[in-house]
Scaffold this motif. Structure first.
Motif, PDB file in Angstrom:
ATOM      1  N   LYS A 120     109.551  44.096 -23.758  1.00 24.96           N
ATOM      2  CA  LYS A 120     109.829  44.954 -24.929  1.00 24.96           C
ATOM      3  C   LYS A 120     109.476  44.267 -26.247  1.00 24.96           C
ATOM      4  O   LYS A 120     109.533  44.890 -27.303  1.00 24.96           O
ATOM      5  CB  LYS A 120     111.301  45.375 -24.940  1.00 24.96           C
ATOM      6  N   ALA A 135     109.887  50.728 -27.948  1.00 22.23           N
ATOM      7  CA  ALA A 135     110.846  51.623 -27.298  1.00 22.23           C
ATOM      8  C   ALA A 135     110.131  52.928 -26.979  1.00 22.23           C
ATOM      9  O   ALA A 135     109.183  53.315 -27.662  1.00 22.23           O
ATOM     10  CB  ALA A 135     112.048  51.877 -28.199  1.00 22.23           C
ATOM     11  N   ASP A 137     110.809  57.108 -26.068  1.00 20.70           N
ATOM     12  CA  ASP A 137     111.800  58.183 -25.983  1.00 20.70           C
ATOM     13  C   ASP A 137     111.624  58.966 -24.690  1.00 20.70           C
ATOM     14  O   ASP A 137     110.714  58.697 -23.902  1.00 20.70           O
ATOM     15  CB  ASP A 137     111.748  59.088 -27.224  1.00 20.70           C
ATOM     16  N   HIS A 182     118.788  47.504 -29.631  1.00 17.84           N
ATOM     17  CA  HIS A 182     117.721  48.303 -29.029  1.00 17.84           C
ATOM     18  C   HIS A 182     118.287  49.603 -28.464  1.00 17.84           C
ATOM     19  O   HIS A 182     117.677  50.675 -28.602  1.00 17.84           O
ATOM     20  CB  HIS A 182     117.023  47.490 -27.931  1.00 17.84           C
ATOM     21  N   ASN A 183     119.466  49.530 -27.851  1.00 13.80           N
ATOM     22  CA  ASN A 183     120.096  50.737 -27.301  1.00 13.80           C
ATOM     23  C   ASN A 183     120.491  51.721 -28.401  1.00 13.80           C
ATOM     24  O   ASN A 183     120.374  52.936 -28.241  1.00 13.80           O
ATOM     25  CB  ASN A 183     121.327  50.367 -26.467  1.00 13.80           C
ATOM     26  N   LEU A 186     117.387  53.533 -29.330  1.00 16.66           N
ATOM     27  CA  LEU A 186     117.052  54.559 -28.337  1.00 16.66           C
ATOM     28  C   LEU A 186     117.865  55.831 -28.565  1.00 16.66           C
ATOM     29  O   LEU A 186     117.347  56.949 -28.415  1.00 16.66           O
ATOM     30  CB  LEU A 186     117.284  54.026 -26.920  1.00 16.66           C
ATOM     31  N   GLU A 190     116.460  59.599 -29.363  1.00 21.05           N
ATOM     32  CA  GLU A 190     116.819  60.800 -28.601  1.00 21.05           C
ATOM     33  C   GLU A 190     117.316  61.908 -29.520  1.00 21.05           C
ATOM     34  O   GLU A 190     117.064  63.087 -29.275  1.00 21.05           O
ATOM     35  CB  GLU A 190     117.891  60.460 -27.551  1.00 21.05           C
TER      36      GLU A 190
END
Length: 377
Positions: A120, A135, A137, A182-183, A186, A190
Motif C-alpha cells: 500500500k 487505497a 474504493d 488508512h481505514n 477507506l 465509501e
C-alpha cells in the motif's frame, strides 16, 4: 592540537600522523558525524570531507561555500569553526532539520507499515516524514492518501490530504496507527462512492467540455448538448442524486433548432423539475427533465462542439468562457463577451445604444448583438 580537542572533543585523530580525523562536531547541541582525510603534508586544499547523510542533507546547497572555506582556511581548527557557522545558518533556514527523531520513531513507523502492508506504500521521502498510501474504493477506483508526519509525531497529528470533493476529516490520537488512519480514509472513500458513480456515468456517456481532465475533487461538469449549447451542473457530494445546480449556456433566439438554443431547454428544466427522481441516476434525470438525448462519444466527435472563442481562439479569458453565440443556425460561432464587444465597437458599421452594441458577426456577417455588463464594484 589543543585548540582542536578543546573545541571538538569528540572528533579524534585515527593515526599518529594526524591525517585522518573521525567523530562528531557539535552545533546547537546536536552532534554530526564526519570524517576528514588530510594529505601527508596536511594541506587543507587537498583534504577530503566525508559526511553522514544528516550532515549531507543539511549542507545541501552550501557545498560551494564549504569547498571555498576548505580552500581558504589556514588550518583545520579554523575550517571547523567556519563549518560550524555554515551549519548554524543551515539549521536556521531549515527548521525541519533541527530535530531528528529518535530511533524508536523509525522502528515504530516500519512496524506500522508491516502491519498495514508494504504493497500500500507508493512513496516515502528520505526523512521518513511524507508518505503516500494507495487505497481502492468498492467500485475499484484508485486513490492516494498523502500523510505528512509532524516533528512531534505521534503526539501531534499528521497533515493528511487526498483528491476529494470535501475536506478530509481524520480523527487522531497519539495511539493512532497508520493502519487505523488508512481505514478511516477507506470509510471516507465509501461515503463518496455514490458521488463518483454519478460523475463517472456522466463522464462515460456524454461529452464533457469542462473540466478537460476532471479530478476526483471536481464537482462540476459542463456537458455538451448541441453545437455551442451546453449545460453546467454542480453535483453535491453529500447528496449526489438530488437535483444539481444547473446553468444552460448558449444561444437564446427562437429561430434556432430546438436542441441548439437555450430558451426552450430552460423552460423544460423549470417546468419539469418536479419529475426529478432521487432514486434514478442524475444523467437519466437530466435526459427526462430536458427531454433530450445527450451527444455521446459513441455518436459524436468532440470536434462537433466548437468551444473556442472565434476572436481570440482560446477557451478561457481570465474567468470568462465563450458564452456569446451567433444566432444564425448555419454559423453558431461562440465568442467571449469582452472579445465580441471590443470587436464590434471597432467596426465603423456597428452602432451602440448605452452598453449594447449592434453589428455583424465576424464569421457570417449576420446581425449580432452584445451587451457589456457594468463591472462589479
Amino acid at each position: 592540537m589543543e585548540s582542536l580537542v578543546k573545541d571538538n572533543p569528540i572528533l579524534l585523530p585515527l593515526n599518529s600522523d594526524r591525517t585522518v580525523y573521525d567523530g562528531f562536531i557539535t552545533v546547537q547541541e546536536r552532534d554530526f558525524r564526519l570524517r576528514i582525510v588530510l594529505p601527508p603534508d596536511h594541506e587543507l586544499k587537498r583534504a577530503k570531507l566525508h559526511c553522514s547523510w544528516q550532515l549531507k542533507h543539511l549542507l545541501h546547497g552550501y557545498e560551494p561555500i564549504v569547498k571555498q572555506r576548505l580552500q581558504q582556511s589556514a588550518d583545520l581548527v579554523t575550517f571547523l569553526l567556519e563549518l560550524k557557522t555554515v551549519l548554524e545558518v543551515g539549521l536556521k533556514s531549515r527548521p525541519e532539520c533541527s530535530s531528528i527523531p529518535p530511533p524508536q520513531y523509525y522502528s515504530q513507523l516500519i512496524s506500522e507499515m508491516e502491519t498495514l502492508g508494504w504493497n500500500k506504500l507508493l512513496f516515502i521521502d528520505t526523512e521518513f516524514r511524507t508518505l503516500r498510501l494507495k487505497a481502492q474504493d468498492s467500485s475499484g477506483r484508485q486513490h492516494i492518501l498523502t500523510i505528512k508526519l509532524k516533528s512531534k509525531h505521534p503526539a501531534e497529528g499528521p497533515e493528511c490530504s487526498a483528491d476529494l470533493p470535501l475536506p478530509l476529516a481524520i480523527t487522531w490520537t497519539p495511539q493512532t496507527t497508520l493502519e487505523q488512519l488508512h481505514n478511516q480514509f477507506l470509510l471516507v472513500l465509501e461515503s463518496l462512492t455514490e458521488f463518483w458513480d454519478v460523475l463517472d456515468e456522466i463522464d462515460d456517456n456524454t461529452w464533457i467540455l469542462e473540466p478537460e481532465k476532471p479530478s476526483r475533487s471536481d464537482t462540476m461538469r459542463r456537458i455538451a448538448i448541441g453545437n455551442n449549447v451546453s449545460i453546467k451542473v454542480e453535483v453535491d457530494p453529500r447528496h449526489p442524486k438530488m437535483l444539481p445546480e444547473c446553468c444552460l449556456l448558449g444561444a437564446e433566439h427562437v429561430e434556432m433548432p430546438a436542441q441548439t438554443m437555450v430558451t426552450p431547454l430552460r423552460n423544460k428544466l423549470n417546468s419539469n423539475m418536479h419529475l426529478w427522481n432521487p432514486d434514478s441516476s442524475v444523467l437519466r434525470n437530466l435526459r427526462d427533465v430536458l427531454e433530450i438525448e445527450f451527444p455521446s462519444p459513441a455518436t459524436h466527435e468532440k470536434s462537433d462542439f466548437s468551444t473556442e472563442c472565434g476572436i481570440c481562439y482560446s477557451y478561457r479569458l481570465e474567468a470568462a468562457i465563450p458564452d456569446q453565440v451567433c444566432n444564425d443556425p448555419r454559423c453558431g460561432q461562440p465568442f467571449h463577451q469582452a472579445c465580441l464587444y471590443e470587436w464590434l465597437r471597432a467596426l465603423p458599421s456597428s452602432r451602440q445604444s448605452f452598453s449594447t452594441v449592434f453589428g455583424e458577426c465576424p464569421y457570417c456577417s449576420k446581425p449580432i448583438t452584445v451587451k457589456m455588463s457594468a463591472p462589479s464594484s
